[in-house]
Write an enzyme that holds these catalytic residues in place. Sequence first.
Site, short mmCIF file in Angstrom:
data_model
loop_
_atom_site.label_atom_id
_atom_site.label_comp_id
_atom_site.label_asym_id
_atom_site.label_seq_id
_atom_site.Cartn_x
_atom_site.Cartn_y
_atom_site.Cartn_z
N ASP A 25 34.87 31.96 97.21
CA ASP A 25 34.25 32.92 98.11
C ASP A 25 35.30 33.54 99.03
O ASP A 25 36.21 32.85 99.49
CB ASP A 25 33.20 32.18 98.94
CG ASP A 25 32.15 33.10 99.51
OD1 ASP A 25 32.07 34.24 99.06
OD2 ASP A 25 31.41 32.66 100.40
N LYS B 189 26.36 47.54 96.42
CA LYS B 189 27.09 46.46 95.76
C LYS B 189 27.47 46.87 94.35
O LYS B 189 26.87 47.78 93.75
CB LYS B 189 26.27 45.18 95.73
CG LYS B 189 24.97 45.30 94.93
CD LYS B 189 24.21 43.98 94.89
CE LYS B 189 22.91 44.12 94.08
NZ LYS B 189 22.20 42.84 93.95
N ARG C 28 23.08 23.27 98.62
CA ARG C 28 21.81 24.00 98.67
C ARG C 28 20.71 23.11 98.07
O ARG C 28 20.88 22.53 97.00
CB ARG C 28 21.90 25.32 97.90
CG ARG C 28 22.87 26.29 98.54
CD ARG C 28 22.95 27.62 97.84
NE ARG C 28 23.97 28.46 98.44
CZ ARG C 28 24.34 29.65 97.98
NH1 ARG C 28 23.76 30.14 96.88
NH2 ARG C 28 25.28 30.36 98.58
N HIS D 34 31.75 41.14 100.83
CA HIS D 34 31.61 39.83 100.18
C HIS D 34 32.23 39.96 98.78
O HIS D 34 31.90 40.90 98.05
CB HIS D 34 30.14 39.44 100.00
CG HIS D 34 29.36 39.37 101.27
ND1 HIS D 34 29.08 38.18 101.90
CD2 HIS D 34 28.79 40.34 102.03
CE1 HIS D 34 28.36 38.41 102.99
NE2 HIS D 34 28.18 39.72 103.08
N CYS E 176 29.59 32.70 104.60
CA CYS E 176 29.56 33.96 105.36
C CYS E 176 29.50 33.77 106.88
O CYS E 176 30.31 34.35 107.61
CB CYS E 176 28.39 34.84 104.89
SG CYS E 176 28.08 34.82 103.13
N HIS F 91 35.71 36.88 102.18
CA HIS F 91 35.12 37.99 102.93
C HIS F 91 36.24 38.83 103.51
O HIS F 91 37.21 38.30 104.06
CB HIS F 91 34.20 37.47 104.04
CG HIS F 91 33.03 36.70 103.50
ND1 HIS F 91 33.05 35.32 103.38
CD2 HIS F 91 31.84 37.12 103.01
CE1 HIS F 91 31.90 34.93 102.85
NE2 HIS F 91 31.16 35.99 102.61
N GLN G 217 32.62 27.54 95.50
CA GLN G 217 32.79 28.87 94.92
C GLN G 217 34.02 29.54 95.53
O GLN G 217 34.41 29.23 96.65
CB GLN G 217 31.54 29.73 95.14
CG GLN G 217 31.13 29.94 96.57
CD GLN G 217 29.83 30.71 96.68
OE1 GLN G 217 29.04 30.78 95.74
NE2 GLN G 217 29.59 31.31 97.83
#
Length: 360
Positions: A74, A155, A54, A221, A25, A76, A72
Amino acid sequence: AAKYKENMFTFDIEKQEFGLKPMNCPGHCLMFKHRVRSYRELPLRLADFGVLHRNELSGALTGLTRVRRFQQDDAHIYCTLGQIKDEVRGVLELIQSVYKVFGMTFSLCLSTRPETKIGDEALWDRAEQYMREALDEFGEPWKLNPGDGAFYGPKIDVRVYDALERPHQCATVQLDFNLPNRFDLSYTGAGTEAKDALTDSSSDADRALAELGRLRPVMVHRAILGSVERMIAILTEHYAGKWPLWLSPRQIIVVPVTKEQFEYAEELRQIFHKAGFHIDVDLTLNTLKKMIREAELKQYNYILTIGRSEVANRSVNVRQRSGAQLGEQKVEAFLEYIEGERAAYGVGYAAAAAPAAAGN
């Protein structure tokens, strides 16, 4: 960063602290901000399969479902408030198309503003309304979960169900009003759009931007698979190790009866390999029954047995890992059949739909 630091891998280099990226992000926000943006560029979609780290507690690590290094799918999406509905609906359609291929169903739940929300009421009203409209137009059943949204935006929780009807949280669609503010993101609006968008509850920062003809984008997201490693674990359970042809690491194996068929077996390997299939040849010369049994245990989708008859007829004797026998097939006909199965992701393909057996 300070809030999330305990979950990061950090280290010092020449008295400067560095950290391994735990999420995409912030990086995407910096990419948006690196130059002046216009409303004509929106929606701006940034996708990333980069490696993430992580620092999970050792007790929380579980196989592939919870790891410290992962990737992932991912993405945006930076858009205007009015583009939320189309973008959210587009993500939902993508989720549907992907999980249809996997043969998995899913349920949808809209989580709305919590008490600890940020942003003004008018912004949340419009955002939630657009989310509702996107879900309605998508056409699948959905439920409302009042007050369970993130503090930074509403969400849509997507629960995916495997073959045993076990739920998994993989895909997600979340609106974010926080990061565009934190990173001071803005774009040039059309005409007086920026001033027209102001409300009584607009912040001083938004009013200052409006004077410059600029507005905050909305950040969406979205993830379809989520963690790729976790999805592999879920699919392994879902298929019980019996991967469909298009996804299988062991698609075809050739089983020659004697050494006399080794040359033809290698020729077949090259034909199917050139067509893009994973293919092996069993040269162990064990008993035919044992070679076939081992191929079934290794979950090869198709087992091609070749003897003198198959060499003479330029054919293969086909059986599936389930034990179903499809009989002798011409090489060209069988190749065309499995190319169709692969292209259709296995939908509509079963043993009964196999091509007719070749004559001697």
